[in-house]
Design a protein around this motif. Structure first.
Motif, PDB file in Angstrom:
ATOM      1  N   ALA A 152       0.821  -1.208   0.000  1.00  0.00           N
ATOM      2  CA  ALA A 152       0.000   0.000   0.000  1.00  0.00           C
ATOM      3  C   ALA A 152       0.859   1.263   0.000  1.00  0.00           C
ATOM      4  O   ALA A 152       0.512   2.262  -0.633  1.00  0.00           O
ATOM      5  CB  ALA A 152      -0.933   0.000   1.209  1.00  0.00           C
ATOM      6  N   GLU A 153       1.983   1.229   0.715  1.00  0.00           N
ATOM      7  CA  GLU A 153       2.848   2.402   0.771  1.00  0.00           C
ATOM      8  C   GLU A 153       3.342   2.796  -0.612  1.00  0.00           C
ATOM      9  O   GLU A 153       3.482   3.982  -0.924  1.00  0.00           O
ATOM     10  CB  GLU A 153       4.039   2.135   1.697  1.00  0.00           C
ATOM     11  CG  GLU A 153       3.714   2.164   3.175  1.00  0.00           C
ATOM     12  CD  GLU A 153       3.365   3.555   3.670  1.00  0.00           C
ATOM     13  OE1 GLU A 153       3.907   4.533   3.121  1.00  0.00           O
ATOM     14  OE2 GLU A 153       2.546   3.667   4.589  1.00  0.00           O
ATOM     15  N   SER A 154       3.605   1.811  -1.459  1.00  0.00           N
ATOM     16  CA  SER A 154       4.158   2.081  -2.785  1.00  0.00           C
ATOM     17  C   SER A 154       3.089   2.236  -3.860  1.00  0.00           C
ATOM     18  O   SER A 154       3.318   2.900  -4.869  1.00  0.00           O
ATOM     19  CB  SER A 154       5.117   0.953  -3.193  1.00  0.00           C
ATOM     20  OG  SER A 154       6.173   0.814  -2.270  1.00  0.00           O
ATOM     21  N   ASN A 155       1.920   1.626  -3.669  1.00  0.00           N
ATOM     22  CA  ASN A 155       0.942   1.539  -4.756  1.00  0.00           C
ATOM     23  C   ASN A 155      -0.411   2.187  -4.474  1.00  0.00           C
ATOM     24  O   ASN A 155      -1.252   2.247  -5.378  1.00  0.00           O
ATOM     25  CB  ASN A 155       0.704   0.066  -5.109  1.00  0.00           C
ATOM     26  CG  ASN A 155       1.940  -0.624  -5.608  1.00  0.00           C
ATOM     27  OD1 ASN A 155       2.278  -0.555  -6.776  1.00  0.00           O
ATOM     28  ND2 ASN A 155       2.645  -1.293  -4.703  1.00  0.00           N
ATOM     29  N   PHE A 156      -0.632   2.672  -3.243  1.00  0.00           N
ATOM     30  CA  PHE A 156      -1.951   3.207  -2.935  1.00  0.00           C
ATOM     31  C   PHE A 156      -1.921   4.497  -2.118  1.00  0.00           C
ATOM     32  O   PHE A 156      -2.690   5.409  -2.391  1.00  0.00           O
ATOM     33  CB  PHE A 156      -2.759   2.149  -2.174  1.00  0.00           C
ATOM     34  CG  PHE A 156      -4.145   2.582  -1.830  1.00  0.00           C
ATOM     35  CD1 PHE A 156      -5.129   2.658  -2.795  1.00  0.00           C
ATOM     36  CD2 PHE A 156      -4.467   2.921  -0.521  1.00  0.00           C
ATOM     37  CE1 PHE A 156      -6.414   3.077  -2.486  1.00  0.00           C
ATOM     38  CE2 PHE A 156      -5.752   3.335  -0.194  1.00  0.00           C
ATOM     39  CZ  PHE A 156      -6.721   3.405  -1.177  1.00  0.00           C
ATOM     40  N   ARG A 157      -1.054   4.577  -1.155  1.00  0.00           N
ATOM     41  CA  ARG A 157      -1.036   5.746  -0.262  1.00  0.00           C
ATOM     42  C   ARG A 157      -0.852   7.034  -1.059  1.00  0.00           C
ATOM     43  O   ARG A 157       0.019   7.133  -1.929  1.00  0.00           O
ATOM     44  CB  ARG A 157       0.082   5.603   0.775  1.00  0.00           C
ATOM     45  CG  ARG A 157       0.114   6.729   1.793  1.00  0.00           C
ATOM     46  CD  ARG A 157       1.108   6.425   2.889  1.00  0.00           C
ATOM     47  NE  ARG A 157       1.253   7.533   3.814  1.00  0.00           N
ATOM     48  CZ  ARG A 157       0.388   7.816   4.793  1.00  0.00           C
ATOM     49  NH1 ARG A 157      -0.671   7.048   4.968  1.00  0.00           N
ATOM     50  NH2 ARG A 157       0.590   8.832   5.585  1.00  0.00           N
ATOM     51  N   ASN A 158      -1.696   8.028  -0.774  1.00  0.00           N
ATOM     52  CA  ASN A 158      -1.685   9.361  -1.390  1.00  0.00           C
ATOM     53  C   ASN A 158      -2.121   9.360  -2.854  1.00  0.00           C
ATOM     54  O   ASN A 158      -2.032  10.406  -3.508  1.00  0.00           O
ATOM     55  CB  ASN A 158      -0.310  10.023  -1.261  1.00  0.00           C
ATOM     56  CG  ASN A 158       0.021  10.387   0.173  1.00  0.00           C
ATOM     57  OD1 ASN A 158      -0.857  10.762   0.950  1.00  0.00           O
ATOM     58  ND2 ASN A 158       1.287  10.258   0.544  1.00  0.00           N
ATOM     59  N   GLN A 159      -2.598   8.249  -3.349  1.00  0.00           N
ATOM     60  CA  GLN A 159      -3.125   8.237  -4.717  1.00  0.00           C
ATOM     61  C   GLN A 159      -4.452   9.000  -4.748  1.00  0.00           C
ATOM     62  O   GLN A 159      -5.297   8.846  -3.886  1.00  0.00           O
ATOM     63  CB  GLN A 159      -3.334   6.804  -5.207  1.00  0.00           C
ATOM     64  CG  GLN A 159      -3.802   6.717  -6.659  1.00  0.00           C
ATOM     65  CD  GLN A 159      -3.751   5.311  -7.196  1.00  0.00           C
ATOM     66  OE1 GLN A 159      -3.023   4.467  -6.674  1.00  0.00           O
ATOM     67  NE2 GLN A 159      -4.506   5.039  -8.244  1.00  0.00           N
TER      68      GLN A 159
END
Length: 291
Positions: free
Chosen positions: A135-142
């Protein structure tokens, strides 16, 4: 609450506080502005230009009104969603076990089942760590942006993805920070800031293993629901669809295919994943020797 034809700065601030204080009122404002302003006893000059809730959202608007009148901040049940999208390609799978809902067998059947040659347990803590890294690389702040009505803009920003396990079931819990703002010309665009609210989505997940023997959570199928707050039907469908496109599958661990037996010379056991069992606190991978 408000009855002014022209909105003062004090009115705008009071509206801001009311919408921020109760997410159900913010939901009603997105779904049916007419009902929201009537609930607030607000009669702005643009009132007659507002449209009623779309047909598919009328029942939800009525539920929101009842809940607000009863002083509640949540509905009785989550908002079920059926996304309208073509599912993205699934990881290539191997073997029969790999699209697993992992229903637990009846005791009599379990007694007759073959005892695995090797069993591994992966703790929920380890699985959560893998989901969090993804999630940190692929979802957070998206950013997820939606146009709800011609005078109101809604967007959401990804925050966290977590995994919840229960006997025979895995759920992915997605949290976002939603906000909406009134467009210029609606007078309410003078509100001092956007209306922010948390969004929580739960997706029932399956398990699959790809051609490279990596165990994945697959979130493209199963039960989908928005826990809070309810959203306009089309926005809810669009949001869940975007979430599934953003995180269609989450890699968890590398599944072993071989085990070494020390010796002179060392021997190697080739194994095949035969069953995945979902418990409250772990996943159990059961292997059979591959002869």
């Amino acid at each position: 609450m408000f009855s002014r034809f022209f909105l003062s700065e004090r009115d705008l601030e009071a509206i801001q506080q009311a919408l921020t204080r109760n997410p159900l009122l913010a939901s009603l404002m997105m779904i049916s502005p007419l009902d929201a302003f009537r609930y607030l006893n607000l009669m702005p000059r643009f009132f007659d230009a507002l449209l009623p809730a779309p047909t598919e959202d009328v029942q939800l608007a009525q539920q929101l009104l009842r809940a607000l009148q009863e002083g509640r901040t949540v509905l009785d049940r989550p908002q079920a969603v059926l996304p309208e999208l073509a599912p993205p390609p699934e990881p290539a799978v191997v073997g029969e076990v790999l699209t697993v809902e992992a229903a637990q067998p009846e005791p009599a059947v379990a007694e007759q089942a073959a005892i695995p040659d090797i069993a591994l347990s992966i703790s929920k803590t380890t699985l959560q760590h893998a989901v969090r890294l993804y999630a940190e690389s692929n979802f957070r702040n998206q950013e997820f942006v939606f146009a709800v009505q011609r005078w109101l803009d809604v967007n959401a920003r990804g925050e966290t993805v977590a995994l919840d396990l229960a006997q025979g079931r895995a759920r992915v819990i997605v949290k976002l920070r939603g906000s909406f703002a009134f467009r210029a010309g609606a007078r309410l665009d003078l509100l001092p800031r956007k209306i922010a609210f948390p969004i929580q989505i739960e997706l029932r997940a399956g398990l699959s293993v790809d051609a490279e023997d990596r165990l994945f959570l697959s979130v493209r199928e199963g039960e989908l629901s928005i826990v809070t707050p309810p959203l306009p039907g089309r926005v809810a469908t669009d949001l869940v669809g975007k979430i599934i496109e953003a995180v269609p599958s989450i890699p968890l661990v590398q599944v072993p295919t071989r085990f070494e037996i020390p010796g002179e010379p060392a021997a190697e056991l080739v194994v095949r994943l035969a069953q995945i069992r979902i418990g409250d606190d772990d996943l159990k991978l059961e292997f059979q020797l591959h002869v």
